[in-house]
Design a protein around this motif. Structure first.
Motif, PDB file in Angstrom:
ATOM      1  N   LYS A 108       0.797  -1.226   0.000  1.00 15.25           N
ATOM      2  CA  LYS A 108       0.000   0.000   0.000  1.00 15.25           C
ATOM      3  C   LYS A 108       0.830   1.277   0.000  1.00 15.25           C
ATOM      4  O   LYS A 108       0.428   2.268  -0.556  1.00 15.25           O
ATOM      5  CB  LYS A 108      -0.936   0.029   1.207  1.00 15.25           C
ATOM      6  N   LYS A 109       1.970   1.278   0.638  1.00 17.96           N
ATOM      7  CA  LYS A 109       2.728   2.525   0.782  1.00 17.96           C
ATOM      8  C   LYS A 109       3.791   2.711  -0.301  1.00 17.96           C
ATOM      9  O   LYS A 109       4.758   3.412  -0.110  1.00 17.96           O
ATOM     10  CB  LYS A 109       3.362   2.600   2.168  1.00 17.96           C
ATOM     11  N   VAL A 110       3.604   2.081  -1.433  1.00 13.62           N
ATOM     12  CA  VAL A 110       4.509   2.272  -2.560  1.00 13.62           C
ATOM     13  C   VAL A 110       3.787   3.139  -3.592  1.00 13.62           C
ATOM     14  O   VAL A 110       2.712   2.797  -4.055  1.00 13.62           O
ATOM     15  CB  VAL A 110       4.935   0.928  -3.193  1.00 13.62           C
ATOM     16  N   ARG A 111       4.397   4.294  -3.895  1.00 14.43           N
ATOM     17  CA  ARG A 111       3.879   5.166  -4.947  1.00 14.43           C
ATOM     18  C   ARG A 111       4.468   4.695  -6.265  1.00 14.43           C
ATOM     19  O   ARG A 111       5.661   4.429  -6.347  1.00 14.43           O
ATOM     20  CB  ARG A 111       4.299   6.610  -4.707  1.00 14.43           C
ATOM     21  N   VAL A 112       3.639   4.620  -7.284  1.00 14.44           N
ATOM     22  CA  VAL A 112       4.102   4.116  -8.581  1.00 14.44           C
ATOM     23  C   VAL A 112       3.714   5.091  -9.680  1.00 14.44           C
ATOM     24  O   VAL A 112       2.591   5.583  -9.714  1.00 14.44           O
ATOM     25  CB  VAL A 112       3.487   2.730  -8.900  1.00 14.44           C
TER      26      VAL A 112
END
Length: 183
Positions: free
Chosen positions: A77-81
């Motif tokens: 969830k806390k990975v920006r892509v």
């Protein structure tokens, strides 16, 4: 194609991974991104590539590979892509350009669907599509009509930095909302 992205974009967040694979096809980019983000629970990923394999894979397979990889990453969830659209190539013919635009349109549509899902959860930092078409005029390509010159690299990486800064601000706002909701 950006050959010197590491000179232009310094990843300030030590949790983030920068994978720059000059001259590789989308299947190589996807494989390397998966290996690099294995075990990463937060940070950012910028995926760019696909021009070298677009004719061979076609729009459907290219989009499929990117989206499959994106869904794997978004389990965290806390990975920006950011998915960067396939860059135009001034040396290519109209058939390639039509295929590239179709692929980018499909990529953007799929990214928007995932973005809508991500927006339902304040703890999910989301996904974006970066379109470079307006930022990369023909004069910023090297003579080969494929690779960017120094100014082109600067412009492309400038767009990536804009995305990084914007998503950093968004993450701070989301963290604030999550904290306020939990109080």
């Amino acid at each position: 194609m950006v050959q010197n992205v590491r000179r232009q974009v310094a990843m300030r967040d030590q949790k983030s991974v920068l994978v720059s694979l000059s001259g590789k096809g989308m299947e190589d980019v996807v494989k390397e991104v998966r290996e690099q983000v294995n075990g990463v629970q937060e940070g950012m990923v910028i995926m760019q590539g696909g021009g070298n394999s677009l004719r061979r894979l076609g729009p459907e397979q290219t989009v499929g590979k990117v989206m499959e990889c994106l869904k794997d990453i978004k389990d965290r969830k806390k990975v920006r892509v950011a998915v960067v659209g396939i860059m135009r190539r001034p040396r290519e013919n109209a058939g390639y350009e039509e295929m590239r635009r179709d692929t980018n349109k499909r990529l953007q549509e799929e990214v928007v669907k995932i973005k809508a899902e991500c927006s339902k959860d304040l703890r999910d930092y989301g996904v974006s599509f970066i379109d470079l078409d307006g930022a990369l005029p023909q004069e910023i390509f090297e003579g080969d009509g494929v690779h960017l010159n120094w100014e082109g690299e600067r412009r492309m990486c400038g767009r990536m930095l804009e995305w990084i800064r914007a998503t950093e601000r968004l993450c701070k706002l989301r963290e604030k909302r999550v904290t306020n909701t939990n109080e």
